[in-house]
Enzyme design. Structure first.
Site, PDB file in Angstrom:
ATOM      1  CD  GLU A  65      -2.583   1.394   2.585  1.00 40.91           C
ATOM      2  OE1 GLU A  65      -2.176   0.848   3.614  1.00 40.91           O
ATOM      3  OE2 GLU A  65      -3.603   2.126   2.555  1.00 40.91           O
TER       4      GLU A  65
ATOM      5  CE  LYS B 131       3.149   0.777   6.165  1.00 42.66           C
ATOM      6  NZ  LYS B 131       2.247   0.371   5.084  1.00 42.66           N
TER       7      LYS B 131
ATOM      8  NE  ARG C 110       4.757  -8.130  10.182  1.00 44.48           N
ATOM      9  CZ  ARG C 110       3.644  -7.554   9.716  1.00 44.48           C
ATOM     10  NH1 ARG C 110       2.470  -7.956  10.142  1.00 44.48           N
ATOM     11  NH2 ARG C 110       3.705  -6.580   8.839  1.00 44.48           N
TER      12      ARG C 110
END
Length: 586
Positions: free
Chosen positions: A60, A305, A295
């Site tokens: 994104e 983030k 991850r």
RNA sequence: UGGGGAGUCGCCAAGCUGGUUAAGGCACAGGGUUUUGAUCCCUGCAUGCGAAGGUUCGAAUCCUUCCUCCCCAGCCA
């Protein structure tokens, strides 16, 4: 290379196992692909896809990529390369409020930097989810028509309350059983902008009693009167990730949609949606399948983030490209290389187990790659003066130093030796500790690439800090001459001529956090910030480094790997330490 | 307490359609080479695969029970 050799060289992980199986089952032998994304009819008459598999990297564009993304990039693009397939770069831009072109550019740069291309044959394969908005809207209409979606006018709070809890069922919305016609006109009104944000939402009609909360009529379209970075004001309704992502994959003919573990619960919806759209004849088999891997977690590093943004906005670091940041732009500025990151991801593997990778695994990967790629140079980081008492004041001579000790083909450079030199403060001790074999009164060491010297004394200031060390050289012992080995010494120290040395600013970086898992044991991860993560010093470089340019990378002998920073100017050299050399001393 | 995942050497991770001594990397320890206390090269490093039972001639691999950890209740992705 035979098939067997290839098998031995390629890493083994569960995803490769799945792909091998899929390929053996000829799952894609009838998969048609027209060369561009589209619906069932778009591909119906096309040739069989020449790409054996298709994967995608779907960021994104709402932030900068970090090392965790690198793992995903190497996985997805690497798989495509190894299996003669394609990997699409797709921007998952379904939320206009968070996304921006700035990030798109940075992401494109990052993926290229890592060495990958999204091109396959004559296909460009750079896509945007926003390009599919029209189809997604039509897919939503089709779901409404087949009785699989409805417009819900409950407030967000009501929806939350009626969703139930982890252990109790949800309640049906009072709007759940509207007629197809009513849903259609309401959804069209949503699209036409007749309603404010949050007034209503389109929901998939599945099962409010499902033990999987993601199947309790998930929202698939919401109203957002926001300007999109690509489509402008064309839309005021936007699809949710859960709805958009499977469709994006299907339109692009993705075979293996690889994401992280937290989307595991989403997979049933992924399959539900695509099956509905296949039944409604918008999509055709073979449908993409989702697979999940763990991850990356790295010790001493934060990768979320939210935290990364906080570090930048609150000025804990100088920016997204601060060399202490785990962002790809930060890593690049730090001197981490694509090859090093590749080695790192190969070493850590891919699995479904939650894990924390030792930061040293990353550092060692960089050392291994940099050791062979970097030429050597000399730099004195913490200079004190060394005077060779028996060396004539005006005399100077050239010393020859190989650019790489294991690779003669890289040639040699010359370094001037003079009476006064800079040496490392740590290479001299007044009172040597046990096993110390560098300079101390009465001891002999070799001035690397030069002569063996005998330490004769030193001077210090009122505080007792050594300011100058004195020595006498042994004229017959110069490196490269017949007498070089006539005197054996254990110590070998580096130096630069104080007459020819070039001063520079060096940024010594250490880990940004002082604990393995920031925030685990403290109130906030911010409490775990290492306030000594950056030390800036003035150093003395050998003369050959005078013209160093940004991105030039060297090993400074006995110290580590360094890279010239982008802020370097003609009168101010700035250098960043990438990683130190291993040091078994102490 | 619902659902979905995961547990193999300090950190990762192969193996898991059961079959000789449980890959490999990182870390660590010891030795050798070396004009970087670097590199490089050797050697060592799980009678053990979360635990307990069971099936079998034989189990990390199959079955049962249990334990621990992670994820899910955004109109984020």
């Amino acid at each position: 290379m035979s098939d067997r050799d290839i098998k031995e060289v390629l890493p083994s992980n569960f995803i490769r196992g799945i792909i091998d199986r899929n390929l053996n089952e000829n799952l894609y032998q009838n998969k048609r692909w027209s060369g561009s994304p589209g619906t069932a009819s778009h591909h119906a008459d096309a040739a069989i896809d020449r790409a054996k598999i298709r994967t995608r990297f779907p960021p994104e564009p709402n932030g900068y990529l970090h090392i965790g993304h690198a793992k995903s990039i190497f996985l997805n693009f690497g798989l495509a390369r190894d299996y003669e397939g394609a990997c699409h770069l797709r921007f998952d831009d379904t939320n206009p409020e968070k996304e921006d072109e700035e990030y798109v550019l940075s992401i494109v740069d990052n993926v290229k930097w890592l060495g990958f291309s999204w091109k396959f044959k004559n296909e460009e394969n750079l896509y945007y989810a926003s390009n599919y908005f029209t189809f997604m809207y039509e897919a939503a209409l089709s779901l409404i028509k087949s009785g699989d979606a409805y417009v819900d006018q409950q407030t967000a709070e009501e929806i939350r309350e009626n969703r139930g809890t982890l252990t109790s069922e949800g309640k049906n919305s009072p709007f759940r059983d509207r007629s197809v016609e009513e849903n259609l006109s309401l959804f069209e009104a949503m699209k036409a902008g007749h309603h404010p944000d949050g007034a209503m939402v389109l929901r998939a009609k599945i099962d409010m009693a499902s033990p999987n909360i993601n199947l309790r009529d998930p929202a698939i379209y919401r109203i957002k009167h926001a300007e999109h970075h690509r489509t402008g004001k064309e839309w005021c309704i936007y699809p949710m990730y859960t709805f958009a992502h499977p469709i994006e994959d299907a339109l692009e003919g993705i075979t293996h949609s690889i994401c992280t573990l937290e989307f595991e619960d989403q997979r049933p919806f992924y399959d539900w949606l695509l099956l509905k759209l296949e039944v409604n004849q918008l999509l055709a088999a073979p449908l993409p399948k989702q697979y999940e891997f763990a991850r990356l977690n790295l010790t001493y590093v934060v990768l979320s983030k939210r935290r990364l943004i906080e570090l930048v906005e609150n000025r804990y670091v100088s920016g997204w490209d601060d060399p202490r940041m785990p962002t790809l732009v930060g890593a690049k500025r730090r001197g981490y290389t694509p090859e090093g990151l590749k080695l790192f991801t190969d070493r850590i593997g891919v699995s479904k187990a939650d894990s924390w990778i030792d930061y040293v695994t990353l550092e060692d990967s960089m050392r291994e790659v940099l050791n062979s790629s970097c030429d050597r140079r000399v730099a004195v980081l913490d200079p004190i003066k060394l005077v060779i008492s028996n060396y004539p004041v005006e005399q100077e001579e050239e010393c020859f130093a190989p650019n790489h000790p294991q690779d003669e083909s890289r040639g040699k450079r010359t370094i001037k030796l003079t009476r006064e030199l800079w040496i490392e403060r740590q290479d001299f001790m007044i009172e040597p500790e046990k096993k110390y074999f560098r300079l101390y009164p009465g001891n002999q060491v070799r001035l690397r690439y030069g002569y063996v010297v005998n330490c004769t004394g030193y001077e210090s200031d009122e505080q007792g800090n050594v300011t100058t060390v004195f020595c006498e050289y042994l004229p017959d012992t110069k490196s490269g001459t017949a007498g070089a080995d006539s005197v054996k010494v254990k110590g070998n120290i580096h130096w630069v001529s104080s007459k020819y040395a070039v001063p520079a600013q060096v940024n010594l970086y250490d880990r940004l956090f002082k604990v393995e898992q920031p925030g685990l044991k403290s109130a906030s991860y911010l409490d775990d910030i290492n306030d000594k993560s950056l030390t800036t010093i003035t150093v003395q470089l050998e003369e050959n480094l005078a013209g160093i340019k940004p991105m030039d990378q060297f090993q400074f002998e006995r110290h580590g790997y360094f890279i010239c920073d982008q802020e370097t100017s003609t009168d101010n050299i700035v250098i960043n330490r990438t990683v130190t050399l291993r040091d078994n001393w102490k």
